[in-house]
Design a protein around this motif. Sequence first.
Motif, short mmCIF file in Angstrom:
data_model
loop_
_atom_site.label_atom_id
_atom_site.label_comp_id
_atom_site.label_asym_id
_atom_site.label_seq_id
_atom_site.Cartn_x
_atom_site.Cartn_y
_atom_site.Cartn_z
N ARG A 213 -80.58 8.20 57.37
CA ARG A 213 -81.46 6.93 57.60
C ARG A 213 -82.92 6.86 58.51
O ARG A 213 -83.48 7.61 59.22
N VAL A 214 -83.66 5.74 57.86
CA VAL A 214 -84.93 6.01 58.63
C VAL A 214 -84.37 4.01 59.20
O VAL A 214 -84.60 3.10 58.18
N ASP A 215 -84.32 4.19 60.48
CA ASP A 215 -84.30 3.08 61.46
C ASP A 215 -85.67 2.92 62.43
O ASP A 215 -85.42 3.71 63.28
N LEU A 216 -86.88 1.75 61.37
CA LEU A 216 -87.90 2.25 62.61
C LEU A 216 -88.27 0.53 62.93
O LEU A 216 -88.93 1.28 64.46
N ARG A 231 -95.70 1.87 58.61
CA ARG A 231 -94.17 3.41 58.14
C ARG A 231 -94.45 2.37 57.68
O ARG A 231 -93.27 0.99 58.45
N ASN A 232 -93.82 2.49 56.35
CA ASN A 232 -92.15 2.05 55.51
C ASN A 232 -91.40 2.99 54.79
O ASN A 232 -91.49 4.15 54.66
N PRO A 233 -89.92 2.78 55.72
CA PRO A 233 -88.47 3.62 55.93
C PRO A 233 -88.58 3.97 54.59
O PRO A 233 -87.61 4.63 53.77
N THR A 236 -90.83 6.06 53.15
CA THR A 236 -90.58 7.53 53.89
C THR A 236 -89.17 8.10 53.29
O THR A 236 -88.97 9.88 53.39
N LEU A 237 -87.89 7.90 53.52
CA LEU A 237 -86.77 7.78 52.85
C LEU A 237 -86.94 8.70 51.69
O LEU A 237 -85.99 9.91 51.70
N SER A 324 -85.83 -0.02 57.85
CA SER A 324 -84.54 0.51 57.72
C SER A 324 -84.35 0.58 56.13
O SER A 324 -84.83 0.50 55.72
N VAL A 358 -86.50 10.71 60.39
CA VAL A 358 -85.11 10.26 59.45
C VAL A 358 -84.18 11.27 59.86
O VAL A 358 -84.18 12.54 60.89
#
Length: 471
Positions: A213-216, A231-233, A236-237, A324, A358
């Motif tokens: 999980r990417v929770d920005l 940043r684009n989650p 990134t993921l 996210s 992450v």
Amino acid sequence: MDERMKIMETAVSFVDSGRFFDELDALVQRQTVSTNTADGFEMKSYLEEMIAPRLGLMGFENTLHPNWNDGSNSFLVARRVESPELPTVLCYGHADVVDGHEGQWDNAREPFTLTAEGERWYGRGSADNKGQHLVNLKALEILFAARGALGFNLVFLLEAGEEIGSPDLAEFAAAHRQELAADVFIASDGPRLSAQDPTIFLGARGGVGIELRVDLRPDSYHSGNWGGLIRNPATTLAAAIGVLVDGHGRIKVPGLLPADLPAAVRKALEGIEVGTGANDPIIDAGWGDTTLSAAERVYGWNTLEVLAMGAADVKNPVNAIPGSATAMLQLRHVVGTDIDGLEALIQQHLDEAGFDMVTTHVIDSFPASRTEPDSPWVTWAADSLAESTGRAPVILPNIGGSLPNHVFEAVLGLPTLWIPHSYPGCLQHAPNEHMLEPIARQGLALMCGLFYDLGVRANSPFDPGNRANGF
């Protein structure tokens, strides 16, 4: 004609007469759906009324454990002891089935009524697992009727929760270790390699469910105004997943792989072809570890698969960078993979690659287990099936999917032999699940031959001096 052949011919005649179909229909009609708590009565009735009496006619002592330990699983343990000097077999099956998916079957078929169309017998549980444990029960009955004894001791364990992950099965086995003590485990579930190939498999791969999980941030921001700045989650993921497994399905983290492919496993998989069924998907060239054969990849090695991933609303995207993104992965792993500390291992690997934003969470897992292919019990069973069918069976170190084999191999310490009476195209868990009549016919005959070899010929590797569990 010798006695073994006569007993096998009795098995073939029983299927051809339609009596096996009728007995299976009676089992299929019991709506033992384990995801439906309202079917608890049906489950108890199946074990108590459909299975226990027929074992009782062969002199088994039956003990029912309904909702054992106040849990969601029930167990039937049936025991027949002929002599402490004889080998003891532990058999297994599961009474429960998945949802019937009423109204979704072709030709207006009813899921809980067995319907014959050509060689296919349609009905929920026909392949998974009522048809399969009925084959084994009927083989025992045929042998007992012919000789008045089995020639070995037998413990038959049926559970009512395999389709919901076999809750409490390992704990039940540990608590009833003496009651379930045996010298070898013989059961039937899962598919053959193909409909034409009698198969013995020796275990199952394990599995670990992993959430990334990417929770920005709580909000989404306009992609024109903020693109390139925040940043684009989702991006990134996707990149983080690529750190673990590349775009061609090859695992990149050594700790997610076994140390090696054992020589006995490699030898057992030589020449085995995968994906030859009419309805099988085409195997993609260049996918996965191409230094391994297709059989080695699915039966002897690990895979890391992305099961689901998403960010924002894929069906209705807007011009905004989501806050996210989440992905669900699964590691299918063989014996020899160290899964202790897996969450920390993955997190460390992502952190070192610059993806500390992450987060990794292991959500569930089940262990891998197998009996080694060079076990004398495997050789014995393979020789029996070869004599019965006129061809060498396929021996798979483990299936690619999951079964509670670890309970019998690791908890009870038994060599495990699975002899399936289904095939990959049986549509288990889906509408139109079916059993093939030719497999039922052949399966019943070869199980009669196997049990005859164990009890009458007494040619198995059984040695009372080597008993690990006692009896």
